[in-house]
Each structure stands twice: as structure tokens, then as C-alpha cells.
Design a protein around this motif. Structure first.
Motif, short mmCIF file in Angstrom:
data_model
loop_
_atom_site.label_atom_id
_atom_site.label_comp_id
_atom_site.label_asym_id
_atom_site.label_seq_id
_atom_site.Cartn_x
_atom_site.Cartn_y
_atom_site.Cartn_z
N PHE A 54 0.78 -1.23 0.00
CA PHE A 54 0.00 0.00 0.00
C PHE A 54 0.82 1.28 0.00
O PHE A 54 0.26 2.37 -0.06
CB PHE A 54 -0.95 0.02 1.20
CG PHE A 54 -1.92 -1.12 1.21
CD1 PHE A 54 -2.94 -1.18 0.29
CD2 PHE A 54 -1.77 -2.14 2.12
CE1 PHE A 54 -3.83 -2.24 0.27
CE2 PHE A 54 -2.66 -3.21 2.12
CZ PHE A 54 -3.69 -3.27 1.20
N LYS A 55 2.14 1.17 0.11
CA LYS A 55 2.96 2.39 0.16
C LYS A 55 4.33 2.16 -0.44
O LYS A 55 4.79 1.03 -0.60
CB LYS A 55 3.07 2.90 1.58
CG LYS A 55 3.75 1.95 2.54
CD LYS A 55 3.68 2.45 3.96
CE LYS A 55 4.18 1.39 4.92
NZ LYS A 55 4.05 1.79 6.30
N GLN A 56 4.99 3.27 -0.75
CA GLN A 56 6.37 3.25 -1.22
C GLN A 56 7.23 3.76 -0.08
O GLN A 56 7.02 4.86 0.43
CB GLN A 56 6.52 4.15 -2.45
CG GLN A 56 7.92 4.19 -2.97
CD GLN A 56 8.03 4.97 -4.28
OE1 GLN A 56 7.11 5.63 -4.70
NE2 GLN A 56 9.20 4.89 -4.90
N LEU A 57 8.20 2.96 0.33
CA LEU A 57 9.12 3.34 1.40
C LEU A 57 10.42 3.84 0.79
O LEU A 57 11.02 3.17 -0.04
CB LEU A 57 9.45 2.13 2.29
CG LEU A 57 8.32 1.53 3.09
CD1 LEU A 57 8.81 0.29 3.83
CD2 LEU A 57 7.78 2.54 4.07
N LEU A 58 10.85 5.01 1.21
CA LEU A 58 12.11 5.56 0.74
C LEU A 58 13.22 5.09 1.68
O LEU A 58 13.26 5.47 2.85
CB LEU A 58 12.04 7.09 0.69
CG LEU A 58 11.34 7.68 -0.53
CD1 LEU A 58 9.91 7.22 -0.66
CD2 LEU A 58 11.44 9.16 -0.54
N LEU A 59 14.08 4.22 1.18
CA LEU A 59 15.14 3.63 2.00
C LEU A 59 16.34 4.56 2.12
O LEU A 59 17.07 4.51 3.10
CB LEU A 59 15.58 2.30 1.40
CG LEU A 59 14.49 1.25 1.21
CD1 LEU A 59 15.08 -0.01 0.57
CD2 LEU A 59 13.83 0.92 2.53
N ALA A 60 16.56 5.36 1.10
CA ALA A 60 17.62 6.36 1.09
C ALA A 60 17.13 7.50 0.22
O ALA A 60 16.38 7.28 -0.72
CB ALA A 60 18.91 5.78 0.54
N ASP A 67 9.37 10.09 4.10
CA ASP A 67 9.90 8.74 4.26
C ASP A 67 9.07 7.70 3.51
O ASP A 67 9.54 6.59 3.29
CB ASP A 67 9.97 8.35 5.73
CG ASP A 67 10.97 9.20 6.49
OD1 ASP A 67 12.06 9.45 5.94
OD2 ASP A 67 10.67 9.61 7.62
N GLU A 68 7.84 8.06 3.19
CA GLU A 68 6.96 7.14 2.47
C GLU A 68 5.87 7.92 1.76
O GLU A 68 5.64 9.09 2.05
CB GLU A 68 6.34 6.11 3.41
CG GLU A 68 5.43 6.70 4.47
CD GLU A 68 4.90 5.66 5.43
OE1 GLU A 68 3.66 5.63 5.61
OE2 GLU A 68 5.70 4.89 6.00
N MET A 69 5.23 7.25 0.80
CA MET A 69 4.09 7.86 0.10
C MET A 69 3.11 6.75 -0.29
O MET A 69 3.49 5.57 -0.34
CB MET A 69 4.53 8.66 -1.11
CG MET A 69 5.29 7.89 -2.16
SD MET A 69 5.90 8.93 -3.50
CE MET A 69 7.51 9.36 -2.87
N ARG A 70 1.89 7.15 -0.53
CA ARG A 70 0.88 6.17 -0.93
C ARG A 70 1.28 5.55 -2.26
O ARG A 70 1.73 6.24 -3.17
CB ARG A 70 -0.49 6.81 -1.08
CG ARG A 70 -1.10 7.29 0.20
CD ARG A 70 -2.44 7.94 0.04
NE ARG A 70 -2.71 8.40 -1.32
CZ ARG A 70 -3.91 8.39 -1.89
NH1 ARG A 70 -4.95 7.97 -1.24
NH2 ARG A 70 -4.07 8.83 -3.13
N HIS A 77 4.04 2.60 -9.21
CA HIS A 77 2.74 1.91 -9.20
C HIS A 77 2.20 1.77 -10.62
O HIS A 77 1.71 0.71 -11.00
CB HIS A 77 1.75 2.69 -8.33
CG HIS A 77 0.35 2.17 -8.40
ND1 HIS A 77 -0.01 0.95 -7.88
CD2 HIS A 77 -0.77 2.70 -8.95
CE1 HIS A 77 -1.30 0.76 -8.09
NE2 HIS A 77 -1.78 1.80 -8.74
N HIS A 78 2.34 2.82 -11.41
CA HIS A 78 1.85 2.76 -12.79
C HIS A 78 2.66 1.78 -13.63
O HIS A 78 2.12 1.08 -14.48
CB HIS A 78 1.86 4.16 -13.41
CG HIS A 78 0.93 5.09 -12.72
ND1 HIS A 78 -0.44 5.01 -12.85
CD2 HIS A 78 1.16 6.10 -11.86
CE1 HIS A 78 -1.00 5.93 -12.12
NE2 HIS A 78 -0.06 6.62 -11.49
N VAL A 79 3.95 1.70 -13.36
CA VAL A 79 4.80 0.73 -14.07
C VAL A 79 4.38 -0.69 -13.70
O VAL A 79 4.25 -1.56 -14.57
CB VAL A 79 6.29 0.96 -13.76
CG1 VAL A 79 7.15 -0.15 -14.32
CG2 VAL A 79 6.73 2.32 -14.30
N ILE A 80 4.15 -0.93 -12.41
CA ILE A 80 3.73 -2.25 -11.96
C ILE A 80 2.38 -2.62 -12.60
O ILE A 80 2.20 -3.73 -13.09
CB ILE A 80 3.64 -2.31 -10.42
CG1 ILE A 80 5.04 -2.21 -9.81
CG2 ILE A 80 2.95 -3.60 -9.97
CD1 ILE A 80 5.05 -1.95 -8.32
#
Length: 87
Positions: A54-60, A67-70, A77-80
Motif C-alpha cells: 500500500f505504500k512506497q518506502l524511501l530507503l535512502a 519517508d513514504e508515500m501512498r 505503481h503505474h509501471v507495476i
């Protein structure tokens, strides 16, 4: 045998979880890589991330304060969903 989109997503999420668990051990190296990418490509914003369910985590990151976004709000998300790169 060709996998269904649901099977592909389940496998992708399993791999994402594996990488997320590695973050503490590699966070400094990932941050260094983000900094180098920013310099090499003259990019004001750089991030290395993992797309969870449900979210994208920014690791660096460099140049971005979150730090994250929906997941729905991300390019990834569009690529997936489409299975093709956005170029």
C-alpha cells in the motif's frame, strides 16, 4: 507457465519484504549511493525505494523530506500496473 498478475504481485511483495529487512544493515551504503546518483546526474531529488502493498518506502534519499508515500501516488505503481516503463 505464465503467471497471473496476482501471482506476480504476490511474488513481488515477497521480494520487497526481503529487501526491506536488509535496510538496517545497508542504510549507510544506500544513502551513499543516493548521494552519488544525485551528483552523477545533477539531480536535486534522488531516492531508493521499495514498493510495498500500500505504500512506497524511501530507503535512502536526497532532496526530499518524506519517508513514504501512498502507492497510488507513485510512478512505480503505474509501471507495476501496466508492465511497461514510463519514458
Amino acid at each position: 507457465m505464465k503467471l497471473t498478475s496476482e501471482e506476480k504481485e504476490k511474488a513481488r511483495l515477497k521480494e520487497a519484504d526481503t529487501y526491506k529487512r536488509l535496510k538496517p544493515a545497508y542504510s549507510e551504503k544506500l544513502q551513499d549511493l543516493a548521494e552519488i546518483a544525485g551528483i552523477c546526474f545533477s539531480a536535486p531529488i534522488v531516492y531508493i525505494s521499495i514498493i510495498e502493498e500500500f505504500k512506497q518506502l524511501l530507503l535512502a534519499k536526497k532532496g526530499i523530506a518524506i519517508d513514504e508515500m501512498r502507492k497510488e501516488d507513485t510512478f512505480c505503481h503505474h509501471v507495476i500496473q501496466n508492465g511497461t516503463a514510463l519514458i
